[in-house]
Write an enzyme that holds these catalytic residues in place. Structure first.
Site, PDB file in Angstrom:
ATOM      1  N   LYS A 107       6.320  -4.196  -3.219  1.00  0.00           N
ATOM      2  CA  LYS A 107       7.535  -4.048  -3.048  1.00  0.00           C
ATOM      3  C   LYS A 107       7.477  -3.529  -1.558  1.00  0.00           C
ATOM      4  O   LYS A 107       6.512  -2.876  -1.119  1.00  0.00           O
ATOM      5  CB  LYS A 107       8.312  -2.783  -3.729  1.00  0.00           C
ATOM      6  CG  LYS A 107       9.849  -2.867  -3.459  1.00  0.00           C
ATOM      7  CD  LYS A 107      10.651  -2.388  -4.762  1.00  0.00           C
ATOM      8  CE  LYS A 107      11.836  -2.584  -4.504  1.00  0.00           C
ATOM      9  NZ  LYS A 107      12.514  -3.966  -4.895  1.00  0.00           N
TER      10      LYS A 107
ATOM     11  N   GLU B 192      18.278 -17.545  -6.236  1.00  0.00           N
ATOM     12  CA  GLU B 192      17.754 -15.893  -6.425  1.00  0.00           C
ATOM     13  C   GLU B 192      17.397 -16.148  -8.053  1.00  0.00           C
ATOM     14  O   GLU B 192      16.376 -15.533  -8.388  1.00  0.00           O
ATOM     15  CB  GLU B 192      18.985 -15.164  -6.378  1.00  0.00           C
ATOM     16  CG  GLU B 192      18.935 -13.743  -6.954  1.00  0.00           C
ATOM     17  CD  GLU B 192      17.803 -13.086  -6.059  1.00  0.00           C
ATOM     18  OE1 GLU B 192      17.117 -13.589  -5.149  1.00  0.00           O
ATOM     19  OE2 GLU B 192      17.454 -11.896  -6.564  1.00  0.00           O
TER      20      GLU B 192
ATOM     21  N   ASN C  58      -2.007   2.002   5.515  1.00  0.00           N
ATOM     22  CA  ASN C  58      -1.116   1.148   5.258  1.00  0.00           C
ATOM     23  C   ASN C  58      -0.811   0.346   6.622  1.00  0.00           C
ATOM     24  O   ASN C  58      -0.153   1.018   7.571  1.00  0.00           O
ATOM     25  CB  ASN C  58       0.214   1.759   4.642  1.00  0.00           C
ATOM     26  CG  ASN C  58       1.423   0.717   4.541  1.00  0.00           C
ATOM     27  OD1 ASN C  58       1.141  -0.448   4.159  1.00  0.00           O
ATOM     28  ND2 ASN C  58       2.535   1.040   4.149  1.00  0.00           N
ATOM     29  N   GLY C  59      -0.833  -1.041   6.436  1.00  0.00           N
ATOM     30  CA  GLY C  59      -0.808  -2.077   7.725  1.00  0.00           C
ATOM     31  C   GLY C  59      -1.742  -2.783   7.937  1.00  0.00           C
ATOM     32  O   GLY C  59      -2.464  -3.132   7.171  1.00  0.00           O
TER      33      GLY C  59
ATOM     34  N   CYS D  94       0.701  -1.216   0.017  1.00  0.00           N
ATOM     35  CA  CYS D  94       0.074  -0.108  -0.126  1.00  0.00           C
ATOM     36  C   CYS D  94       0.835   1.398  -0.010  1.00  0.00           C
ATOM     37  O   CYS D  94       1.951   1.292   0.734  1.00  0.00           O
ATOM     38  CB  CYS D  94      -0.894  -0.072   1.286  1.00  0.00           C
ATOM     39  SG  CYS D  94      -2.320  -0.992   1.384  1.00  0.00           S
TER      40      CYS D  94
ATOM     41  N   ARG E 283       4.213  -0.350  -4.723  1.00  0.00           N
ATOM     42  CA  ARG E 283       3.748  -1.101  -3.296  1.00  0.00           C
ATOM     43  C   ARG E 283       2.697  -1.653  -3.173  1.00  0.00           C
ATOM     44  O   ARG E 283       2.167  -2.430  -2.175  1.00  0.00           O
ATOM     45  CB  ARG E 283       3.701   0.118  -2.263  1.00  0.00           C
ATOM     46  CG  ARG E 283       4.844   0.848  -2.244  1.00  0.00           C
ATOM     47  CD  ARG E 283       4.849   2.436  -1.418  1.00  0.00           C
ATOM     48  NE  ARG E 283       4.772   1.800   0.145  1.00  0.00           N
ATOM     49  CZ  ARG E 283       5.722   1.792   0.776  1.00  0.00           C
ATOM     50  NH1 ARG E 283       6.868   1.871   0.590  1.00  0.00           N
ATOM     51  NH2 ARG E 283       5.365   1.296   2.259  1.00  0.00           N
TER      52      ARG E 283
ATOM     53  N   HIS F   2      18.048 -36.454  -5.550  1.00  0.00           N
ATOM     54  CA  HIS F   2      17.313 -36.852  -4.112  1.00  0.00           C
ATOM     55  C   HIS F   2      15.853 -36.744  -4.475  1.00  0.00           C
ATOM     56  O   HIS F   2      14.859 -36.493  -3.284  1.00  0.00           O
ATOM     57  CB  HIS F   2      17.848 -36.413  -3.085  1.00  0.00           C
ATOM     58  CG  HIS F   2      19.113 -36.762  -2.593  1.00  0.00           C
ATOM     59  ND1 HIS F   2      19.478 -37.971  -2.230  1.00  0.00           N
ATOM     60  CD2 HIS F   2      20.204 -36.101  -2.846  1.00  0.00           C
ATOM     61  CE1 HIS F   2      20.922 -37.849  -1.901  1.00  0.00           C
ATOM     62  NE2 HIS F   2      21.360 -36.759  -2.209  1.00  0.00           N
TER      63      HIS F   2
ATOM     64  N   TRP G 120      -2.841  -2.711  -1.712  1.00  0.00           N
ATOM     65  CA  TRP G 120      -2.185  -4.414  -1.870  1.00  0.00           C
ATOM     66  C   TRP G 120      -3.054  -4.969  -0.760  1.00  0.00           C
ATOM     67  O   TRP G 120      -3.041  -4.717   0.361  1.00  0.00           O
ATOM     68  CB  TRP G 120      -0.949  -4.279  -1.610  1.00  0.00           C
ATOM     69  CG  TRP G 120      -0.370  -5.725  -1.791  1.00  0.00           C
ATOM     70  CD1 TRP G 120       0.101  -6.262  -2.936  1.00  0.00           C
ATOM     71  CD2 TRP G 120      -0.159  -6.759  -0.974  1.00  0.00           C
ATOM     72  NE1 TRP G 120       0.634  -7.543  -2.897  1.00  0.00           N
ATOM     73  CE2 TRP G 120       0.465  -7.745  -1.372  1.00  0.00           C
ATOM     74  CE3 TRP G 120      -0.340  -6.858   0.583  1.00  0.00           C
ATOM     75  CZ2 TRP G 120       0.535  -9.075  -0.717  1.00  0.00           C
ATOM     76  CZ3 TRP G 120      -0.171  -7.922   1.055  1.00  0.00           C
ATOM     77  CH2 TRP G 120       0.414  -9.152   0.629  1.00  0.00           C
TER      78      TRP G 120
ATOM     79  N   LYS H  98      13.697 -14.994  -9.323  1.00  0.00           N
ATOM     80  CA  LYS H  98      13.403 -13.885 -10.282  1.00  0.00           C
ATOM     81  C   LYS H  98      12.601 -14.132 -11.122  1.00  0.00           C
ATOM     82  O   LYS H  98      11.605 -13.532 -11.759  1.00  0.00           O
ATOM     83  CB  LYS H  98      14.860 -13.397 -10.854  1.00  0.00           C
ATOM     84  CG  LYS H  98      15.706 -12.676 -10.035  1.00  0.00           C
ATOM     85  CD  LYS H  98      15.434 -11.176  -9.826  1.00  0.00           C
ATOM     86  CE  LYS H  98      14.533 -10.944  -8.771  1.00  0.00           C
ATOM     87  NZ  LYS H  98      15.071 -10.890  -7.241  1.00  0.00           N
TER      88      LYS H  98
ATOM     89  N   GLU I 143       8.983 -14.904  -9.909  1.00  0.00           N
ATOM     90  CA  GLU I 143       8.085 -13.767  -9.500  1.00  0.00           C
ATOM     91  C   GLU I 143       7.440 -12.849 -10.745  1.00  0.00           C
ATOM     92  O   GLU I 143       6.572 -12.165 -10.752  1.00  0.00           O
ATOM     93  CB  GLU I 143       8.838 -12.947  -8.415  1.00  0.00           C
ATOM     94  CG  GLU I 143       9.936 -12.178  -8.671  1.00  0.00           C
ATOM     95  CD  GLU I 143      10.737 -11.461  -7.632  1.00  0.00           C
ATOM     96  OE1 GLU I 143      10.064 -10.661  -6.853  1.00  0.00           O
ATOM     97  OE2 GLU I 143      11.861 -11.369  -7.711  1.00  0.00           O
TER      98      GLU I 143
HETATM   99  C1  F6R Z   1      12.432 -10.191  -4.605  1.00  0.00           C
HETATM  100  C2  F6R Z   1      12.157  -9.538  -3.487  1.00  0.00           C
HETATM  101  C3  F6R Z   1      11.558  -9.806  -2.386  1.00  0.00           C
HETATM  102  C4  F6R Z   1      12.453  -8.697  -1.104  1.00  0.00           C
HETATM  103  C5  F6R Z   1      11.868  -9.065   0.155  1.00  0.00           C
HETATM  104  C6  F6R Z   1      12.610  -8.352   1.134  1.00  0.00           C
HETATM  105  O1  F6R Z   1      12.859  -9.825  -5.897  1.00  0.00           O
HETATM  106  O2  F6R Z   1      12.319  -7.978  -3.730  1.00  0.00           O
HETATM  107  O3  F6R Z   1      11.945 -11.137  -2.244  1.00  0.00           O
HETATM  108  O4  F6R Z   1      13.792  -9.047  -1.200  1.00  0.00           O
HETATM  109  O5  F6R Z   1      10.639  -8.854   0.417  1.00  0.00           O
HETATM  110  O6  F6R Z   1      12.886  -7.103   1.001  1.00  0.00           O
HETATM  111  P1  F6R Z   1      13.566  -6.103   1.849  1.00  0.00           P
HETATM  112  O7  F6R Z   1      15.023  -6.248   1.260  1.00  0.00           O
HETATM  113  O8  F6R Z   1      13.034  -4.680   1.445  1.00  0.00           O
HETATM  114  O9  F6R Z   1      13.632  -6.308   3.047  1.00  0.00           O
END
Ligand code: F6R
Length: 612
Positions: free
Chosen positions: A607, A485, A100-101, A2, A27, A508, A74, A489, A492
């Protein structure tokens, strides 16, 4: 999670709010809304969908005023819908609240409010706040700020809030507990925002609200209070980020721009920390004495998502260079696990945003058990940076694409520098070794620039595999976190199901998945584990799988074993993580583009995850 944006000044608030919400759309992007005050009347428009949908609605049903608040959502409580969009109102529709929260006791409060006659128009947790404020305002002589502080005392959970009230035509009241909120201070106008990039264009001067603080913002004044009504000192911080860094700068997506920014981001992160003459490393705000470093007997990296992968890569080099037993813990597990830690444990929290609720919880838990806590963080003044004993900032600049890229590689660079520093203090790394390590690190930005030259080749390989439904990523040693990772990527942003595994674990279980439709990305860099990795590649080939190898430049043998090869420049195995992840970022990016996915705002994600 949010986004909140608010404006108060002499100009029309709406263009600022819509522009601000667009910048905060990363966000959350399932619904949006705005409220303004004009001539002592409240106007409100909201709808399900993106900011573009809200803009269309506002064209049909315009609202205006010099004061306003907005929200991009969100969903947590209640599906995305017009009714559940923010702002939310009370029964008299005189109050507008954006939030937000998560209000954890909202069901209880809602029941009580309903018993007292309140009518609800959404199923959100947020709406109870508007009704609680309404009740307080009904008490004679109560103004908005007092009504808000009394209402907030009844809430459990987390919030960043911005509130308008028709009865006070020149005022926005904002508050926070656990969710981020900043106040941007400019000439004759004030902004409220969930994050810095949205206000960078207007001001570099910000006030970071602390937990349980309320800001009362009028045309002429900003004052801060605690929930008991005591005045709190205003501290204005200066943001050094360049406003251009929050724009796409000619790239189609923020993610692609941020991939390309990695050489600069790493240069900026390391440059002022390395003393070339003495081959030593210096961190301004680490707040860890040499004696404390010598006394540490255990290190715990804690983080979420991509930042957790950085911690996993850190475990390998912390044990190698610093010789301290090291663990990596998901923050949400760590905080509720009753971890056995003490004053000789160093807890390193890794976070891009500095606001991730679980990581913040882990930091507070570690501090409550007397561990020394430092954070590796990208956002100056964020909650986790403030709540840690020490902080090392990554200088990646704002990361706006939801999928983390430059934050990750700068985290890896910082961890490497930290291990170098701690290894020197503990007498494990000598001067010659330090010199060699520094030389290798300083060469990394140029090597990334070289690597980015092969972007078209990666795009062509992505073209071959974009139809896949599943993918496997394998690595050994430091290649393992990068396999995780790479898989994260891909899943997502392209929605292809992808799994990362230690290569040896394939036999395994996951080997059962391999067939001709399954791309298998293998981190096959030259080094100690190379022969073993070749063995794993043979196992995939024997079952008809397609191998895409990430290999070291100059390794011709690999071409005979893998269908596709992406080369990275040679470097030390400890820094190979930084180089090896870049083709995987590009691979995921080009597959997502080819599949027509919304790269910067993948579905269901947001994010900065400020809820548990
Ligand atoms: C993946 C991604 C998330 C963040 C995670 C932690 O591409 O961006 O997995 O890494 O939400 O976020 P931060 O680093 O802001 O604590």
């Amino acid at each position: 999670m949010c986004g909140i944006f608010g404006y108060i000044g002499k100009r029309d608030a709406l263009p600022f709010i819509v522009e601000g919400l667009k910048k905060l759309e990363y966000r959350g992007y399932d619904s949006a809304g705005v409220a303004t005050l004009k001539d002592a009347r409240l106007f409100l428009q909201k709808c399900q969908g993106k900011i573009a949908d809200l803009e269309r609605l506002l064209l049909r049903k315009p609202i205006d005023g010099n004061i306003g608040i907005g929200h991009t959502r969100w969903a947590t409580h209640g599906k995305p819908s017009d009714e559940n969009s923010h702002p939310h109102s009370d029964c008299s529709e005189k109050i507008a609240v954006v939030h937000n929260g998560i209000i954890e006791n909202y069901l209880h409060l809602r029941r009580e409010l309903a018993e007292r006659g309140h009518r609800f128009s959404s199923v959100t947790d947020t709406e109870v706040i508007a009704h609680l404020i309404e009740e307080e305002l009904n008490i004679k002589g109560t103004d908005l700020e007092h009504a808000v502080s009394r209402a907030l005392k009844k809430l459990h959970g987390s919030f960043a809030l911005a509130i308008l009230y028709e009865g006070e035509k020149d005022k926005i009241v904002v508050a926070r507990r656990g969710s981020p909120l900043i106040v941007g201070v400019a000439e004759n106008e004030t902004f409220v925002s969930s994050d810095i990039p949205a206000i960078l264009k207007y001001t570099s001067r910000v006030i970071y609200l602390k937990d349980n603080e309320i800001a009362i913002i009028t045309q002429d004044d900003i004052s801060l209070k605690n929930l008991d009504g005591d005045t709190v000192k205003k501290e204005i911080s200066f943001i050094s980020w360049d406003p251009e860094s929050a724009e796409k700068g000619g790239y189609t997506h923020f993610m692609l721009k941020e991939i390309h920014e990695q050489p600069k981001a790493i240069r900026d992160t390391i440059k002022d920390r390395i003393k070339l003459d003495s081959c030593q490393v210096h961190f301004d705000e680490l707040n860890l004495t040499e004696e404390e470093i010598r006394n540490i007997n255990r290190v715990v990296f804690t983080a979420c998502g991509t930042s957790w992968h950085a911690g996993l890569a850190g475990e390998y080099i912390m044990e190698k260079f610093v010789n301290i037993p090291t663990e990596v813990e998901y923050a949400a597990e760590f905080r509720y696990r009753n971890p056995i830690i003490d004053e000789n444990t160093l807890v390193i929290a890794i976070t891009q945003s500095g606001e991730t609720a679980d990581t913040l919880g882990a930091v507070l838990e570690a501090k409550s058990q007397n561990a020394k806590v430092i954070s590796i963080c990208n956002v100056v003044g964020s909650s986790i940076a403030r709540d840690s004993h020490g902080v090392i900032y990554t200088c990646a600049g704002p990361e706006i694409g939801v999928a983390s890229t430059k934050a990750f590689t700068t985290q890896l660079a910082v961890i490497y520098l930290l291990c170098l520093h701690m290894g020197q203090v503990r007498g494990i790394i000598n001067r010659n070794e330090a010199e060699e390590m520094i030389k290798e690190l300083m060469a990394i930005p140029q090597k990334i620039e070289d690597l980015l030259q092969s972007e078209d080749e990666v795009a062509q390989i992505a073209e071959k595999y974009f139809h896949a439904n599943n993918a496997l990523f394998l690595g050994r040693g430091k290649g393992f976190p990068i396999a995780l990772e790479g898989a994260l990527k891909l899943k997502e942003i392209s929605y292809i199901h992808a799994e990362g595994y230690p290569a040896a674990e394939m036999k395994h279980g996951p080997i059962a998945l391999i067939d001709k439709n399954m791309p298998v990305v293998v981190l096959a860099l030259l080094g100690r584990r190379y022969e073993k990795i070749l063995g794993n590649i043979e196992e995939v080939n024997a079952r008809g799988g397609n191998v895409i190898a990430i290999a070291t430049k100059g390794d011709n043998e690999i071409k005979e074993k893998a269908q596709d090869v992406i080369y990275i420049p040679p470097t030390s195995s400890d820094l190979s993580t930084i180089l090896a992840v870049i083709p995987l970022q590009l691979f995921a990016y080009y597959i997502a583009v080819k599949r027509g996915c919304h790269v910067d705002q993948p579905r269901n994600l947001a994010k900065s995850v400020t809820v548990e």
